[in-house]
Design an enzyme around this catalytic site. Structure first.
Site, short mmCIF file in Angstrom:
data_model
loop_
_atom_site.label_atom_id
_atom_site.label_comp_id
_atom_site.label_asym_id
_atom_site.label_seq_id
_atom_site.Cartn_x
_atom_site.Cartn_y
_atom_site.Cartn_z
CB SER A 134 -0.48 32.94 40.83
OG SER A 134 0.24 32.01 40.55
CG HIS A 164 4.76 32.31 41.51
ND1 HIS A 164 4.74 31.96 42.47
CD2 HIS A 164 3.94 32.25 40.49
CE1 HIS A 164 3.57 31.30 42.55
NE2 HIS A 164 3.04 31.42 41.29
CG HIS A 171 4.46 26.02 40.67
ND1 HIS A 171 5.01 27.10 40.56
CD2 HIS A 171 3.29 26.30 41.41
CE1 HIS A 171 4.41 28.13 41.11
NE2 HIS A 171 3.21 27.57 41.55
CE1 TYR A 176 4.27 25.74 36.35
CE2 TYR A 176 2.61 25.09 38.20
CZ TYR A 176 3.39 26.07 37.43
OH TYR A 176 3.16 27.32 37.79
CD GLU A 177 8.14 26.94 38.36
OE1 GLU A 177 8.71 27.79 37.86
OE2 GLU A 177 7.73 26.60 39.49
CB ALA A 193 -4.07 31.81 42.17
CG MET A 241 -1.74 23.41 38.43
SD MET A 241 -1.03 24.36 36.94
CE MET A 241 -2.58 24.72 36.10
CB SER A 242 0.86 25.41 44.25
OG SER A 242 -0.31 26.16 44.90
CG ASN A 277 -9.67 30.42 37.19
OD1 ASN A 277 -8.78 30.42 37.79
ND2 ASN A 277 -10.26 29.16 36.72
CG HIS A 318 -0.34 32.61 34.46
ND1 HIS A 318 -0.86 31.96 35.65
CD2 HIS A 318 0.80 33.41 34.81
CE1 HIS A 318 0.04 32.55 36.77
NE2 HIS A 318 0.97 33.27 35.93
#
Ligand code: HPA
Length: 295
Positions: A32, A63, A85, A87-88, A115, A213-214, A237, A249
């Site tokens: 990201s 992306h 991902h 989660y998609e 990220a 998450m990746s 963050n 995000h």
């Protein structure tokens, strides 16, 4: 199912070879907000994912959804600007297909970037963390199901999921650049929610220094194939509960800018050196063996 994946890999690599004569040695998956690294490639050919069979467009802001083949500081390189991902809603097979495809193009090293939220209290937004290991907390594994024996073993060893040689190269390059970097453990979660503060405390107890998450599925798929993995997290963050701010995000994308220049400098120095440390004695890349007799 397995024959289908072999066919997909063959079909996609043949399509890519029709677009570009570059035979990459290194692959870089850009997380990201980190896509701009590919702009430094010369003689670059861009292929939108929508033109690649079996790939999907990317739905996540930050992306781009493009494969770029070019020469990066003298090294034939393939970039993936954007990833799929879990989660998609994609299956693990879909999530790791781009990784398997770039491996099938013949790379010997893949650099996974992302990220991530900083869990280690010494980490600040804009810092880079060299990934020295991961925790797979996604509740899934890309190698679940019948083993794709042409790709790799049933029970792959992950004791060096992030190549020690690559880590040494990255650390010494950072030192040469007088760039402080961390080295730590990446906790991979399914998402798409950010964590609760209690989950962040749990992750710290488990040994995670950063969370995202990746990356974990890609590392597993590349290790299965015998391709070396290096990983770099850009801390965008402080993880939930570590700052009074709420996470978004937008903040992740904005703060990725703080780390992206460091990532550029590090990769500029490190990629040519990573190539020099690849030995013919290292395990072969099995995905390449699968497709190399094709035109
Ligand atoms: N948590 C999970 N994924 C992330 C974060 C985070 O805090 N920051 C960037 N990706």
């Amino acid at each position: 199912m397995s024959a289908n994946i072999y066919q997909q890999i063959n079909e996609i690599t043949q399509a890519i070879k029709r677009h570009s004569s570059i035979r990459p040695q290194v692959g870089i998956i850009l997380g990201s907000g980190l896509g701009s690294l590919a702009a430094e490639a010369t003689d670059a050919v861009e292929i939108p994912y929508t033109n690649i069979p079996h790939f999907h467009g990317t739905s996540v802001e930050g992306h781009a959804g493009k494969m770029i083949l070019g020469t990066f500081h003298g090294v034939p390189t393939v970039f993936l600007q954007g990833r799929f991902h879990l989660y998609e809603g994609y299956s693990m097979d879909e999530v790791v297909l781009p990784t398997r495809v770039i491996c099938a193009l013949g790379i010997h090293t893949v650099v996974l970037t992302n990220a991530a939220g900083g869990i280690n209290t010494r980490y600040r937004p804009g810092d880079l963390m060299l990934i020295n290991d991961h925790l797979n907390l996604m509740g899934d594994n890309p190698l679940k199901g019948p083993n794709l024996a042409k790709l790799g073993p049933r029970f792959p060893d992950l004791s060096e999921a992030y190549s020690k040689t690559c880590l040494d190269v990255l650390s010494s390059c950072a030192e040469e650049l007088s760039m402080p970097v961390h080295s730590g453990v990446y906790g991979g979660l399914l998402g798409p929610t950010y964590e609760t503060p209690a989950e962040v405390r749990m992750l710290r107890t488990l040994g995670a220094d950063a969370v995202g998450m990746s990356t974990v599925p890609e590392s597993i798929a590349a290790n299965h194939l015998g391709v070396r993995v290096a990983g770099v997290s850009c801390i965008t963050n402080l993880a939930a509960g570590l700052s009074p701010r709420k996470l978004s995000h937008q903040e992740v994308i904005e703060n990725s800018r703080l780390g992206v220049e460091k990532l550029h400098s590090l990769m500029t120095l490190a990629i040519p050196r990573l190539v020099k440390t690849k030995s013919v004695a290292d395990v072969p890349n099995r995905a390449h063996a699968l497709t190399e007799n094709n035109p």
